[in-house]
Design a protein around this motif. Structure first.
Motif, PDB file in Angstrom:
ATOM      1  N   UNK A 180       9.147   2.009  -4.087  1.00 35.27           N
ATOM      2  CA  UNK A 180       8.563   3.350  -4.097  1.00 35.27           C
ATOM      3  C   UNK A 180       7.921   3.573  -2.728  1.00 35.27           C
ATOM      4  N   UNK A 181       8.362   4.617  -2.009  1.00 38.87           N
ATOM      5  CA  UNK A 181       7.802   4.876  -0.686  1.00 38.87           C
ATOM      6  C   UNK A 181       7.313   6.322  -0.590  1.00 38.87           C
ATOM      7  N   UNK A 182       6.385   6.533   0.325  1.00 40.05           N
ATOM      8  CA  UNK A 182       5.846   7.870   0.591  1.00 40.05           C
ATOM      9  C   UNK A 182       5.390   7.891   2.045  1.00 40.05           C
ATOM     10  N   UNK A 183       5.052   9.087   2.558  1.00 37.55           N
ATOM     11  CA  UNK A 183       4.492   9.126   3.911  1.00 37.55           C
ATOM     12  C   UNK A 183       3.162   8.375   3.905  1.00 37.55           C
ATOM     13  N   UNK A 184       2.798   7.839   5.044  1.00 39.31           N
ATOM     14  CA  UNK A 184       1.683   6.887   5.043  1.00 39.31           C
ATOM     15  C   UNK A 184       0.313   7.528   4.781  1.00 39.31           C
ATOM     16  N   UNK A 185       0.192   8.857   4.942  1.00 39.96           N
ATOM     17  CA  UNK A 185      -1.073   9.523   4.607  1.00 39.96           C
ATOM     18  C   UNK A 185      -0.981  10.267   3.270  1.00 39.96           C
ATOM     19  N   UNK A 186      -0.133   9.784   2.374  1.00 33.47           N
ATOM     20  CA  UNK A 186       0.047  10.415   1.068  1.00 33.47           C
ATOM     21  C   UNK A 186      -1.251  10.323   0.263  1.00 33.47           C
ATOM     22  N   UNK A 187      -1.612  11.393  -0.483  1.00 36.99           N
ATOM     23  CA  UNK A 187      -2.854  11.385  -1.275  1.00 36.99           C
ATOM     24  C   UNK A 187      -2.959  10.222  -2.256  1.00 36.99           C
ATOM     25  N   UNK A 188      -1.834   9.756  -2.791  1.00 39.12           N
ATOM     26  CA  UNK A 188      -1.867   8.638  -3.730  1.00 39.12           C
ATOM     27  C   UNK A 188      -2.496   7.392  -3.121  1.00 39.12           C
ATOM     28  N   UNK A 189      -2.296   7.214  -1.828  1.00 42.16           N
ATOM     29  CA  UNK A 189      -2.759   5.998  -1.171  1.00 42.16           C
ATOM     30  C   UNK A 189      -4.255   6.003  -0.915  1.00 42.16           C
ATOM     31  N   UNK A 190      -4.894   7.157  -1.112  1.00 42.03           N
ATOM     32  CA  UNK A 190      -6.343   7.235  -0.909  1.00 42.03           C
ATOM     33  C   UNK A 190      -7.123   6.954  -2.192  1.00 42.03           C
ATOM     34  N   UNK A 191      -6.416   6.835  -3.313  1.00 45.39           N
ATOM     35  CA  UNK A 191      -7.074   6.577  -4.592  1.00 45.39           C
ATOM     36  C   UNK A 191      -7.428   5.098  -4.707  1.00 45.39           C
ATOM     37  N   UNK A 192      -8.682   4.783  -5.034  1.00 42.58           N
ATOM     38  CA  UNK A 192      -9.134   3.404  -5.222  1.00 42.58           C
ATOM     39  C   UNK A 192      -9.814   3.261  -6.577  1.00 42.58           C
ATOM     40  N   UNK A 193      -9.359   2.387  -7.455  1.00 43.83           N
ATOM     41  CA  UNK A 193      -8.158   1.581  -7.274  1.00 43.83           C
ATOM     42  C   UNK A 193      -6.896   2.442  -7.397  1.00 43.83           C
ATOM     43  N   UNK A 194      -5.794   1.894  -6.915  1.00 47.53           N
ATOM     44  CA  UNK A 194      -4.545   2.639  -6.945  1.00 47.53           C
ATOM     45  C   UNK A 194      -4.160   2.974  -8.383  1.00 47.53           C
ATOM     46  N   UNK A 195      -3.809   4.227  -8.621  1.00 44.55           N
ATOM     47  CA  UNK A 195      -3.452   4.707  -9.964  1.00 44.55           C
ATOM     48  C   UNK A 195      -1.987   5.141  -9.957  1.00 44.55           C
ATOM     49  N   UNK A 196      -1.125   4.249 -10.417  1.00 44.23           N
ATOM     50  CA  UNK A 196       0.299   4.551 -10.391  1.00 44.23           C
ATOM     51  C   UNK A 196       0.645   5.729 -11.296  1.00 44.23           C
ATOM     52  N   UNK A 197      -0.072   5.904 -12.391  1.00 40.14           N
ATOM     53  CA  UNK A 197       0.219   7.007 -13.320  1.00 40.14           C
ATOM     54  C   UNK A 197       0.112   8.362 -12.638  1.00 40.14           C
ATOM     55  N   UNK A 198      -0.661   8.431 -11.546  1.00 41.19           N
ATOM     56  CA  UNK A 198      -0.838   9.702 -10.836  1.00 41.19           C
ATOM     57  C   UNK A 198       0.429  10.148 -10.119  1.00 41.19           C
TER      58      UNK A 198
END
Length: 310
Positions: A180-198
């Motif tokens: 699973x890839x996305x651009x490196x500043x994707x909003x998903x990557x700012x979520x802590x802890x990472x929430x895959x369901x999002x």
């Protein structure tokens, strides 16, 4: 109806074999008629003629999608081999008359065309045999159909389902993850802890139904409790996937090799997920009973060398 074997060549025509192969590939008389630019009655009539000549039914028509009978499964191997051999003969004569060049036709999944083929084709070109290479890309099912019809000499891709491998051989080259890839500043990557369901809140590029890796992806999503995706885009287009993912909030589910350079240069990044369970074999599929030309064998050896270096 029983006929002597000597009478069959005079009665079975090329059109019979092509219609049979397309119906077997598409599992539908209607779809085969569309691909062949013929009417459905014409295709049905041609199939009926072939079954009368052979004296057996080749398809079970009791379901929505037609399926091969056991006679049809046996005949499929020989029909594909016959059409391929004839096309190879025609191609070889045409190439010899035109320029003496042999065209090596390769069917490749996007992952293979991005990962092993560039270096292999470069090495092949350095042999200076005067041969040409033609690369055909597409989903695995399309490539396997092209291989059976002789439109490509061999396929580099995922291993097909066992029921479609009659008359083919598979040689494992390497194993590759689906990621699973996305651009490196994707909003998903700012979520802590990472929430895959999002992930369901964003566009998701997925392999289409019928592709070899689709079942792997579906099982993985179910494991994480993710059902239908709200904004799903089905695609096998590498160029579209790359452009769309770089310029949007999309998440791209794709074989690792396709995006290896994008990840290396920082344009895309992996989502922090363990996708080891989506590891699958990538290999070389050939027709079991059709010898390849010397240039094709040389290109295959270059592909093997490239796979060993992965």
């Amino acid at each position: 109806m029983k006929l002597s074997s000597g009478s069959l060549p005079q009665r079975i025509k090329f059109r019979h074999l092509i219609c049979f192969l397309e119906i077997a590939r598409l599992k539908s008389v209607v779809k085969a008629a569309d691909v062949l630019s013929l009417s459905q009655p014409a295709v049905s009539k041609t199939l009926h003629e072939l079954e009368e000549i052979l004296g057996v039914g080749l398809f079970d028509r009791s379901h929505r999608n037609v399926s091969l009978t056991r006679f049809g499964e046996v005949f499929l191997q020989y029909a594909g081999t016959s059409v391929t051999a004839l096309r190879q003969g025609v191609d070889s004569i045409g190439q010899a008359r035109a320029s003496g060049q042999v065209i090596v036709k390769v069917g490749a999944l996007p992952t293979a065309s991005a990962r092993v083929l560039p270096r292999a084709v470069k090495l092949f070109a350095e042999e200076s045999l005067g041969s040409k290479t033609r690369i055909v890309t597409g989903p695995n099912a399309y490539l396997m159909g092209a291989l059976r019809l002789g439109d490509v000499d061999f396929v580099i891709g995922r291993m097909a389902e066992p029921e479609t491998m009659a008359g083919f051989s598979f040689e494992h080259l390497y194993s590759e993850r689906v990621v699973f890839v996305a651009r490196r500043d994707h909003p998903l990557l700012s979520i802590r802890p990472f929430d895959f369901a999002a992930i369901s809140q964003y566009p998701v590029l997925t392999p289409p139904p019928g592709s070899v890796i689709r079942p792997l992806v579906e099982r993985f999503l179910v494991t994480y409790g993710i059902g239908a995706l709200r904004d799903e885009v089905e695609t096998v287009s590498e160029s579209f996937g790359r452009s769309y993912t770089r310029s949007s909030d999309a998440v791209w589910i794709i074989s690792e090799g396709v995006v290896a350079e994008d990840v290396a240069d920082g344009a895309l990044t992996h989502l922090p997920l363990d996708t080891a369970q989506m590891l699958g074999p990538v290999g070389l599929t050939k027709r079991a009973n059709i010898p390849l030309s010397l240039p094709a064998e040389l290109l295959i050896q270059a592909i093997r060398d490239g796979a060993r270096n992965l």
